[in-house]
Design a protein around this motif. Structure first.
Motif, PDB file in Angstrom:
ATOM      1  N   TYR A  24       0.851  -1.180   0.000  1.00  0.00           N
ATOM      2  CA  TYR A  24       0.000   0.000   0.000  1.00  0.00           C
ATOM      3  C   TYR A  24       0.886   1.230   0.000  1.00  0.00           C
ATOM      4  O   TYR A  24       1.967   1.236   0.587  1.00  0.00           O
ATOM      5  N   GLY A  25       0.417   2.293  -0.645  1.00  0.00           N
ATOM      6  CA  GLY A  25       1.184   3.536  -0.673  1.00  0.00           C
ATOM      7  C   GLY A  25       0.328   4.667  -1.174  1.00  0.00           C
ATOM      8  O   GLY A  25      -0.889   4.570  -1.233  1.00  0.00           O
ATOM      9  N   GLY A  26       0.981   5.743  -1.573  1.00  0.00           N
ATOM     10  CA  GLY A  26       0.280   6.919  -2.048  1.00  0.00           C
ATOM     11  C   GLY A  26       0.768   7.319  -3.427  1.00  0.00           C
ATOM     12  O   GLY A  26       1.601   6.656  -4.041  1.00  0.00           O
ATOM     13  N   PHE A  27       0.307   8.448  -3.875  1.00  0.00           N
ATOM     14  CA  PHE A  27       0.626   8.978  -5.185  1.00  0.00           C
ATOM     15  C   PHE A  27       1.729  10.012  -5.058  1.00  0.00           C
ATOM     16  O   PHE A  27       1.722  10.845  -4.149  1.00  0.00           O
ATOM     17  N   ALA A  28       2.708   9.966  -5.948  1.00  0.00           N
ATOM     18  CA  ALA A  28       3.761  10.973  -5.986  1.00  0.00           C
ATOM     19  C   ALA A  28       3.824  11.541  -7.399  1.00  0.00           C
ATOM     20  O   ALA A  28       4.083  10.806  -8.352  1.00  0.00           O
ATOM     21  N   GLU A  29       3.568  12.832  -7.529  1.00  0.00           N
ATOM     22  CA  GLU A  29       3.579  13.466  -8.854  1.00  0.00           C
ATOM     23  C   GLU A  29       5.005  13.571  -9.371  1.00  0.00           C
ATOM     24  O   GLU A  29       5.934  13.929  -8.639  1.00  0.00           O
ATOM     25  N   ARG A  30       5.185  13.247 -10.634  1.00  0.00           N
ATOM     26  CA  ARG A  30       6.502  13.349 -11.294  1.00  0.00           C
ATOM     27  C   ARG A  30       6.342  14.244 -12.511  1.00  0.00           C
ATOM     28  O   ARG A  30       5.431  14.103 -13.299  1.00  0.00           O
ATOM     29  N   MET A  31       7.252  15.176 -12.660  1.00  0.00           N
ATOM     30  CA  MET A  31       7.201  16.070 -13.815  1.00  0.00           C
ATOM     31  C   MET A  31       8.332  15.753 -14.757  1.00  0.00           C
ATOM     32  O   MET A  31       9.358  15.354 -14.458  1.00  0.00           O
TER      33      MET A  31
END
Length: 163
Positions: A156-163
């Motif tokens: 389980y984890g979360g979202f990390a935005e990558r640009m």
């Protein structure tokens, strides 16, 4: 062209490469909350508004939810790991420490979930070792705009935005 034999462990490994959102499906059974954690929730149709998920045939919670005839999909936030752990407990330990309210449709709606989608059971179809459950949406709301809980490669984890 010969068909390949699919190894169940390899199947889980390969499909585990695809991240899924995490939801808790809830209902009431004789006035007590019942629920299950799923990673297979999806939108299905706009007209009529249908959503779906795939409970395992060996689930002890699914028959209670099916018997209720309606259910709530609670979309979990990345910070709701404790809620998921509680709901995966067996027997009387389920929902210990989980805050919820009972909706107008007589469904447990988990406090602080990202969204809730209340449904009437539309259909249940056999799908191998799972059931394909369709629900007709009766009511839905977005509660907060935070990151979703994700399930990926067995974690389980979360979202990390990558640009």
């Amino acid at each position: 062209m010969s068909e390949m034999t699919i190894d169940p462990a390899e199947f889980r490994k390969v499909l585990g490469s695809y991240p899924t959102g995490v939801c808790v499906i809830t209902a009431l059974d004789q006035g007590k909350p019942v629920g299950m954690v799923v990673g297979s929730f999806t939108s299905v149709s706009l007209d009529p508004p249908l959503v779906g998920f795939f409970p395992d045939k060996s689930s002890t919670s699914w028959p209670l939810i099916e018997k209720a005839g309606h259910f709530c999909v609670n979309v979990m936030g990345a910070d709701q790991g404790e809620v998921c752990r509680a709901v995966t407990a067996k027997g009387e330990a389920k929902f210990v420490g989980v805050e919820y309210v009972i909706s107008d449709h007589d469904l447990p709606v988990i406090a602080n979930s990202l969204a809730s989608i209340e449904c009437r059971l539309y259909s249940v179809t056999e799908a191998g070792d799972h059931w394909f459950v369709l629900g007709e949406v009766l009511r839905m709301e977005t509660v907060r705009e935070d990151d979703p809980m994700l399930f990926h490669r067995g974690r389980y984890g979360g979202f990390a935005e990558r640009m």
